[in-house]
Design an enzyme around this catalytic site. Structure first.
Site, short mmCIF file in Angstrom:
data_model
loop_
_atom_site.label_atom_id
_atom_site.label_comp_id
_atom_site.label_asym_id
_atom_site.label_seq_id
_atom_site.Cartn_x
_atom_site.Cartn_y
_atom_site.Cartn_z
N CYS A 170 -7.80 0.10 10.72
CA CYS A 170 -8.92 -0.48 9.97
C CYS A 170 -10.00 -1.03 10.89
O CYS A 170 -11.07 -1.44 10.43
CB CYS A 170 -8.41 -1.59 9.05
SG CYS A 170 -7.24 -0.98 7.82
N SER A 225 0.84 -1.20 0.00
CA SER A 225 0.00 0.00 0.00
C SER A 225 0.87 1.24 0.00
O SER A 225 1.84 1.32 0.77
CB SER A 225 -0.91 0.01 1.22
OG SER A 225 -1.73 1.16 1.24
#
Length: 385
Positions: A327, A201
């Site tokens: 998250c 990412s």
């Protein structure tokens, strides 16, 4: 402000902004368009792919740009599993570790819910490590794919990826690793790691949010999750994010160049910080493997103390950190990672995670340790030692 949540995200590097700016303003063309502006965008996209391939030690055609690590994990787990079962119907099981990121765990659960796959979960030890023999006990002729993360986002523990990949390959099963936290901190050579697929990412490396990549071996069949115009060699349809790809390639290249000096420096700072925290707050319990871990990751539990209360007190004192995975923000459930390490639910809810940006200094970490001690005292009424 002392920012110690680099595992959550990092600021965009100036070099990255300068590299991507031209493809937002000047050569802004659609990389799939057959005119000069489109061709220039296409050239930039393929140059970015080549830069990434150099870092990973793979062919450019094995790199697929995505919207981030979550999409890359989904494409790997679901795409490989579905393709494997299409080729061999008995391959109807997915193997993941107990401490995977939700992007991997939920992908596996989705395969079970929507496509009838079974999910096998490999346990970890008290430090968060997956033993090769534990993986060997669950991998078999029905396994379609194995996914074990390179480094854990909550406790920082790293895995013996090459050994685990060898176990999977002995059963003729492809191996994927989520390397989102490892990128920039650990070696990423896919041949040395022995992996068939690897996810990254951009925003953990100094690129903007919204761009990531999946390395998938050219020998691997992957079922696309997004259908459309066939971009990214048919694996990920949609207009290509040229500026994002340039940004990610630039950030990855810079991070890899800095890693040989940055990683040992962060590891030394982390060790000093952990020692200082445990000196100032004797009740602090470090979590994760003390040595086999990310260089810039320190995590603790504070038994009988609310982790969120400590975080609020730290923020009042100018220290920004987190209780675990960004998250899982907003969830009141205890961390599945800490539960898998053997902690009870009450202790698991006392976690605080400090992840160091590359620019952090020893003086800042000393100030953070003192602020943590004061925060703990404010929450418990126990004065600093």
């Amino acid at each position: 402000m002392i920012y110690l949540d680099a595992a959550g995200t990092t600021p965009v590097r100036r070099e990255v902004l300068e590299a991507m700016w031209h493809y937002l303003t000047g050569d802004f063309g659609n990389a799939s368009s057959h005119h000069e502006l489109g061709e220039r965008a296409r050239s930039a996209l393929e140059a970015a792919r080549t830069d990434v391939a150099r870092v990973l030690g793979c062919r450019p055609g094995e790199v697929t740009f995505t919207s981030g690590g979550t999409e890359a994990d989904n494409l790997a787990v679901k795409g490989i599993a579905l393709a494997r079962r299409a080729a061999d119907p008995q391959r109807s099981r997915v193997v993941v570790s107990a401490i995977e990121h939700p992007a991997v765990l939920e992908s596996a659960r989705s395969l079970a819910r929507l496509h009838g796959f079974a999910v096998d979960v490999v346990p970890v030890d008290g430090a968060g490590r997956v033993a090769p023999e534990a993986l060997a006990a669950v991998v078999g002729p029905q396994t379609a794919v194995v996914s074990v993360m390179y480094a854990n986002n909550e406790v920082g523990t790293t895995q013996p990826i090459a050994e685990l990949a060898a176990v999977a390959h002995a059963a003729r099963v492809p191996f994927h690793t989520d390397a989102v936290q490892a990128a920039g901190a650990l070696p990423l050579g896919v041949r040395d790691l022995g992996v068939d697929a690897l996810s990254i990412s951009g925003h953990k490396l100094g690129a903007p949010k919204g761009v990531g990549l999946l390395y998938a071996s050219g020998r691997l069949s992957v079922e696309p999750l997004v259908d459309g115009g066939g971009q990214e060699r048919g694996l990920r349809s949609g207009t290509e994010n040229v500026a994002g790809a340039v940004a990610l390639a630039t950030a990855l290249r810079l991070a890899e160049a800095e890693r040989p000096t940055a990683a040992p420096r962060l590891a030394a700072l982390r060790r000093t910080f952990v020692d200082r925290v445990t000196e100032l707050v004797p009740d602090a319990v470090p979590t994760g493997d003390p040595e086999q871990r990310l260089p810039g990751s320190a995590s603790f539990c504070f038994p009988r103390v609310s982790g969120e209360s400590v975080l609020l007190e730290l923020e009042r004192r100018g220290v920004i950190c987190s209780s675990g995975s960004a998250c899982a923000a907003g969830s009141s459930d205890p961390s599945h990672v800490l539960l898998a390490l053997g902690l009870d639910a009450e202790t698991a809810q006392t976690a605080v995670r400090f992840t160091l940006p590359s620019t952090i200094t020893g003086d800042e970490l000393e100030a953070a340790a003192l602020a943590l001690s004061d925060s703990y005292a404010a929450v418990t009424g126990i004065a600093r030692r």
